[in-house]
Design an enzyme around this catalytic site. Structure first.
Site, PDB file in Angstrom:
ATOM      1  N   HIS A  55      51.080  82.464  83.249  1.00 58.02           N
ATOM      2  CA  HIS A  55      50.819  82.282  81.813  1.00 58.02           C
ATOM      3  C   HIS A  55      49.904  81.067  81.590  1.00 58.02           C
ATOM      4  O   HIS A  55      48.975  81.106  80.793  1.00 58.02           O
ATOM      5  CB  HIS A  55      52.120  82.019  81.036  1.00 58.02           C
ATOM      6  CG  HIS A  55      53.106  83.144  81.028  1.00 58.02           C
ATOM      7  ND1 HIS A  55      54.428  82.985  81.358  1.00 58.02           N
ATOM      8  CD2 HIS A  55      52.978  84.454  80.692  1.00 58.02           C
ATOM      9  CE1 HIS A  55      55.065  84.134  81.236  1.00 58.02           C
ATOM     10  NE2 HIS A  55      54.208  85.051  80.839  1.00 58.02           N
ATOM     11  N   LYS A  94      66.797  91.039  72.225  1.00 56.62           N
ATOM     12  CA  LYS A  94      66.562  90.844  73.657  1.00 56.62           C
ATOM     13  C   LYS A  94      67.260  89.560  74.117  1.00 56.62           C
ATOM     14  O   LYS A  94      67.046  88.488  73.539  1.00 56.62           O
ATOM     15  CB  LYS A  94      65.053  90.747  73.904  1.00 56.62           C
ATOM     16  CG  LYS A  94      64.652  91.026  75.336  1.00 56.62           C
ATOM     17  CD  LYS A  94      63.142  91.231  75.419  1.00 56.62           C
ATOM     18  CE  LYS A  94      62.603  90.948  76.807  1.00 56.62           C
ATOM     19  NZ  LYS A  94      61.142  90.965  76.849  1.00 56.62           N
ATOM     20  N   ARG A 146      48.196  91.816  85.499  1.00 56.79           N
ATOM     21  CA  ARG A 146      48.388  91.351  86.882  1.00 56.79           C
ATOM     22  C   ARG A 146      48.054  92.443  87.889  1.00 56.79           C
ATOM     23  O   ARG A 146      47.449  92.203  88.908  1.00 56.79           O
ATOM     24  CB  ARG A 146      49.853  90.915  87.104  1.00 56.79           C
ATOM     25  CG  ARG A 146      50.215  89.641  86.387  1.00 56.79           C
ATOM     26  CD  ARG A 146      51.690  89.453  86.330  1.00 56.79           C
ATOM     27  NE  ARG A 146      52.322  90.535  85.575  1.00 56.79           N
ATOM     28  CZ  ARG A 146      53.581  90.564  85.211  1.00 56.79           C
ATOM     29  NH1 ARG A 146      54.385  89.595  85.557  1.00 56.79           N
ATOM     30  NH2 ARG A 146      54.060  91.581  84.509  1.00 56.79           N
ATOM     31  N   SER A 171      58.238  86.112  84.913  1.00 56.15           N
ATOM     32  CA  SER A 171      59.383  85.298  84.470  1.00 56.15           C
ATOM     33  C   SER A 171      60.671  85.890  85.028  1.00 56.15           C
ATOM     34  O   SER A 171      61.570  85.158  85.451  1.00 56.15           O
ATOM     35  CB  SER A 171      59.457  85.270  82.940  1.00 56.15           C
ATOM     36  OG  SER A 171      58.284  84.740  82.397  1.00 56.15           O
TER      37      SER A 171
HETATM   38  O1  PNS Z   1      55.655  89.021  77.295  1.00 54.81           O
HETATM   39  P1  PNS Z   1      56.008  90.376  76.773  1.00 54.81           P
HETATM   40  O2  PNS Z   1      57.522  90.478  76.593  1.00 54.81           O
HETATM   41  O3  PNS Z   1      55.440  91.489  77.609  1.00 54.81           O
HETATM   42  O4  PNS Z   1      55.345  90.475  75.307  1.00 54.81           O
HETATM   43  C1  PNS Z   1      55.495  91.651  74.528  1.00 54.81           C
HETATM   44  C2  PNS Z   1      54.993  91.426  73.086  1.00 54.81           C
HETATM   45  C3  PNS Z   1      55.648  90.224  72.448  1.00 54.81           C
HETATM   46  C4  PNS Z   1      53.487  91.193  73.123  1.00 54.81           C
HETATM   47  C5  PNS Z   1      55.289  92.729  72.298  1.00 54.81           C
HETATM   48  O5  PNS Z   1      56.624  93.077  72.476  1.00 54.81           O
HETATM   49  C6  PNS Z   1      55.016  92.607  70.797  1.00 54.81           C
HETATM   50  O6  PNS Z   1      53.883  92.491  70.390  1.00 54.81           O
HETATM   51  N1  PNS Z   1      56.094  92.615  69.959  1.00 54.81           N
HETATM   52  C7  PNS Z   1      55.979  92.431  68.529  1.00 54.81           C
HETATM   53  C8  PNS Z   1      56.377  93.686  67.747  1.00 54.81           C
HETATM   54  C9  PNS Z   1      55.208  94.636  67.667  1.00 54.81           C
HETATM   55  O7  PNS Z   1      54.184  94.368  67.082  1.00 54.81           O
HETATM   56  N2  PNS Z   1      55.386  95.820  68.285  1.00 54.81           N
HETATM   57  C10 PNS Z   1      54.371  96.844  68.364  1.00 54.81           C
HETATM   58  C11 PNS Z   1      53.457  96.587  69.559  1.00 54.81           C
HETATM   59  S1  PNS Z   1      52.314  97.898  69.792  1.00 54.81           S
END
Ligand code: PNS
Length: 174
Positions: free
Chosen positions: A29, A53, A102, A140
């Site tokens: 990150h 979560k 990645r 993570s």
């Molecule tokens: O680090 P992560 O857990 O892979 O991040 C995922 C994240 C936070 C980018 C994704 O879950 C997100 O954007 N959540 C917000 C809710 C949302 O907008 N959902 C629709 C996404 S298409």
């Protein structure tokens, strides 16, 4: 348009949002934050507040860790959000969503999110950066698993984050 003094008017500034869970931040990150800070005028690292979560670190703890390790980047700020990512990006004035890839295994999930976000808000672009090879295997989830089982995670997370992980998962006080 660049002003005579070399600065950009606010409306022309390229603001990018780097969203994620960051539970906790890894060196992968951090590498992306450094590269994103060079590409954009402002980079907002935004932690999703997701009550459903189960996280190891609370959102304020994750904000503290992120702020500490990104202190050296003058144009990086840390925030948190809930609700739709594209709504938050619009509120924050960000025209770009920054994500890292990645390996091929990340691609399908990232493609789906990018296309869905574009459908929801066509004016916002998702920009992907390939992880550096040195970081392409770090996650993570794996870092938490390894330290919890007594493995060595040095070089995978910043030292201050390693200390927090040792404290939380192994009960070590530093
Ligand atoms: O680090 P992560 O857990 O892979 O991040 C995922 C994240 C936070 C980018 C994704 O879950 C997100 O954007 N959540 C917000 C809710 C949302 O907008 N959902 C629709 C996404 S298409």
């Amino acid at each position: 348009m660049i002003r005579e003094n070399g600065t950009l008017p606010l409306a022309n500034k390229r603001i990018a949002l780097y969203p994620g869970s960051f539970d906790p931040i890894t060196n992968g990150h951090l590498d992306l934050i450094g590269r994103g800070s060079r590409l954009f005028d402002r980079l907002i690292v935004a932690i999703l507040r997701n009550e459903s979560k189960q996280a190891l670190f609370s959102v304020p703890e994750r904000i503290d860790m992120l702020q500490e390790v990104s202190r050296g980047f003058h144009n990086v700020e840390v925030a948190s959000f809930n609700g739709l990512l594209v709504d938050y990006a619009s509120e924050a004035g960000a025209g770009v969503l920054l994500r890292g890839i990645r390996a091929v295994s990340d691609y399908e999930y990232e493609l789906q999110m990018a296309l869905m976000n574009r459908r929801l808000r066509p004016s916002i672009e998702t920009v992907f950066l390939m992880s550096s090879e040195a970081h392409s295997f770090i996650s993570s989830r794996l870092v938490k698993e390894i330290i919890g089982l007594g493995g060595n995670i040095s070089g995978l997370v910043p030292p201050s984050v390693e200390n927090k992980l040792r404290e939380r998962l192994l009960g070590e006080k530093r």
